[in-house]
Structure formats: structure tokens, C-alpha cells
Design a protein around this motif. Structure first.
Motif, PDB file in Angstrom:
ATOM      1  N   HIS A 130      -3.781  -2.882   0.356  1.00  0.00           N
ATOM      2  CA  HIS A 130      -4.004  -2.059  -0.829  1.00  0.00           C
ATOM      3  C   HIS A 130      -3.118  -2.554  -1.967  1.00  0.00           C
ATOM      4  O   HIS A 130      -2.124  -3.228  -1.738  1.00  0.00           O
ATOM      5  CB  HIS A 130      -3.637  -0.594  -0.551  1.00  0.00           C
ATOM      6  CG  HIS A 130      -4.338  -0.004   0.618  1.00  0.00           C
ATOM      7  ND1 HIS A 130      -5.577   0.571   0.531  1.00  0.00           N
ATOM      8  CD2 HIS A 130      -3.976   0.097   1.924  1.00  0.00           C
ATOM      9  CE1 HIS A 130      -5.949   1.007   1.723  1.00  0.00           C
ATOM     10  NE2 HIS A 130      -4.983   0.728   2.584  1.00  0.00           N
ATOM     11  N   VAL A 131      -3.485  -2.164  -3.171  1.00  0.00           N
ATOM     12  CA  VAL A 131      -2.617  -2.360  -4.321  1.00  0.00           C
ATOM     13  C   VAL A 131      -1.981  -1.004  -4.589  1.00  0.00           C
ATOM     14  O   VAL A 131      -2.670   0.019  -4.635  1.00  0.00           O
ATOM     15  CB  VAL A 131      -3.406  -2.850  -5.551  1.00  0.00           C
ATOM     16  CG1 VAL A 131      -2.511  -2.914  -6.772  1.00  0.00           C
ATOM     17  CG2 VAL A 131      -4.021  -4.217  -5.260  1.00  0.00           C
ATOM     18  N   ALA A 132      -0.666  -0.992  -4.724  1.00  0.00           N
ATOM     19  CA  ALA A 132       0.067   0.260  -4.907  1.00  0.00           C
ATOM     20  C   ALA A 132       0.888   0.195  -6.189  1.00  0.00           C
ATOM     21  O   ALA A 132       1.090  -0.878  -6.760  1.00  0.00           O
ATOM     22  CB  ALA A 132       0.985   0.496  -3.718  1.00  0.00           C
ATOM     23  N   LEU A 133       1.364   1.345  -6.607  1.00  0.00           N
ATOM     24  CA  LEU A 133       2.312   1.414  -7.714  1.00  0.00           C
ATOM     25  C   LEU A 133       3.690   1.665  -7.136  1.00  0.00           C
ATOM     26  O   LEU A 133       3.853   2.501  -6.245  1.00  0.00           O
ATOM     27  CB  LEU A 133       1.940   2.532  -8.687  1.00  0.00           C
ATOM     28  CG  LEU A 133       0.652   2.321  -9.463  1.00  0.00           C
ATOM     29  CD1 LEU A 133       0.368   3.541 -10.343  1.00  0.00           C
ATOM     30  CD2 LEU A 133       0.727   1.068 -10.313  1.00  0.00           C
ATOM     31  N   GLY A 134       4.661   0.923  -7.624  1.00  0.00           N
ATOM     32  CA  GLY A 134       6.030   1.104  -7.194  1.00  0.00           C
ATOM     33  C   GLY A 134       6.897   1.479  -8.381  1.00  0.00           C
ATOM     34  O   GLY A 134       6.663   1.015  -9.493  1.00  0.00           O
ATOM     35  N   LYS A 135       7.885   2.326  -8.144  1.00  0.00           N
ATOM     36  CA  LYS A 135       8.771   2.769  -9.223  1.00  0.00           C
ATOM     37  C   LYS A 135      10.158   3.041  -8.665  1.00  0.00           C
ATOM     38  O   LYS A 135      10.300   3.745  -7.662  1.00  0.00           O
ATOM     39  CB  LYS A 135       8.228   4.028  -9.880  1.00  0.00           C
ATOM     40  CG  LYS A 135       9.057   4.505 -11.039  1.00  0.00           C
ATOM     41  CD  LYS A 135       8.441   5.696 -11.724  1.00  0.00           C
ATOM     42  CE  LYS A 135       9.319   6.102 -12.887  1.00  0.00           C
ATOM     43  NZ  LYS A 135       8.720   7.140 -13.668  1.00  0.00           N
ATOM     44  N   ARG A 136      11.148   2.468  -9.316  1.00  0.00           N
ATOM     45  CA  ARG A 136      12.538   2.720  -8.930  1.00  0.00           C
ATOM     46  C   ARG A 136      12.913   4.140  -9.327  1.00  0.00           C
ATOM     47  O   ARG A 136      12.710   4.560 -10.464  1.00  0.00           O
ATOM     48  CB  ARG A 136      13.454   1.724  -9.630  1.00  0.00           C
ATOM     49  CG  ARG A 136      14.906   1.919  -9.282  1.00  0.00           C
ATOM     50  CD  ARG A 136      15.762   0.935 -10.031  1.00  0.00           C
ATOM     51  NE  ARG A 136      17.161   1.058  -9.647  1.00  0.00           N
ATOM     52  CZ  ARG A 136      18.159   0.567 -10.346  1.00  0.00           C
ATOM     53  NH1 ARG A 136      17.913  -0.111 -11.455  1.00  0.00           N
ATOM     54  NH2 ARG A 136      19.382   0.726  -9.939  1.00  0.00           N
ATOM     55  N   MET A 137      13.459   4.866  -8.367  1.00  0.00           N
ATOM     56  CA  MET A 137      13.893   6.237  -8.602  1.00  0.00           C
ATOM     57  C   MET A 137      15.419   6.214  -8.662  1.00  0.00           C
ATOM     58  O   MET A 137      16.083   6.292  -7.628  1.00  0.00           O
ATOM     59  CB  MET A 137      13.407   7.157  -7.491  1.00  0.00           C
ATOM     60  CG  MET A 137      11.928   7.023  -7.146  1.00  0.00           C
ATOM     61  SD  MET A 137      10.815   7.329  -8.514  1.00  0.00           S
ATOM     62  CE  MET A 137      10.975   9.083  -8.660  1.00  0.00           C
TER      63      MET A 137
END
Length: 88
Positions: free
Chosen positions: A46-53
Motif C-alpha cells: 500500500h501507499v501510506a501517509l507518514g507524519k512525525r509526531m
């Protein structure tokens, strides 16, 4: 003692994912696109969204649709850096 919850999705260290995780955008907490596969079936990609928290634990949230898994951003950056060196 709380049980260990395994993630549903695992980052696939493709060139796109490595560049995204190591990017300035990710470092600043902006969403980046990463490649993942399902832990239970590695053929399902899959293609996902990643975000630093930023904050407690410095986590990197990987989201596929409504589902999200949190990963240690420090460990992901180190792994991406090692993968980048191996691909050269």
C-alpha cells in the motif's frame, strides 16, 4: 502488564520511503508518502501517509485509510539511513 500490539502495516524501505523518512519535510512534521506492506501478508502493498509526531517518544505515525500505527521516528531514520547506504 499491557500486551504488545503488533503493527498492521510495516514500512517497506524502497527508495521513495527512504527519501521520505529522511526528508526535511518529515523532520519538520509534515506528511510524507511512504510504501508499506501488510504484516500478515507481505504481498499486499500500500501507499501510506507518514507524519512525525513531535513530543513524547518522537513517533512517526503511518496511516493507511482510517488505520494508523506509530513507530519510533529515531529508529526509522536510522534504518532508512542504513538502507540508503546499502542501496548505493
Amino acid at each position: 502488564m499491557a500486551g504488545l500490539t503488533l503493527p498492521t502495516y510495516v514500512l517497506e524501505y524502497t527508495t521513495k520511503t527512504i527519501d521520505a523518512v529522511l526528508s526535511q519535510a518529515a523532520l519538520e512534521g509534515n506528511e510524507v508518502e511512504v510504501d508499506v506492506y501488510e504484516r500478515s501478508d507481505v504481498s499486499k502493498k500500500h501507499v501510506a501517509l507518514g507524519k512525525r509526531m513531535k513530543g513524547d517518544g518522537d513517533m512517526f505515525r503511518v496511516s493507511v485509510g482510517a488505520h494508523s500505527d506509530d513507530w519510533s521516528y529515531t529508529i526509522l531514520r536510522e534504518s532508512a539511513g542504513r538502507s540508503r547506504k546499502l542501496k548505493k
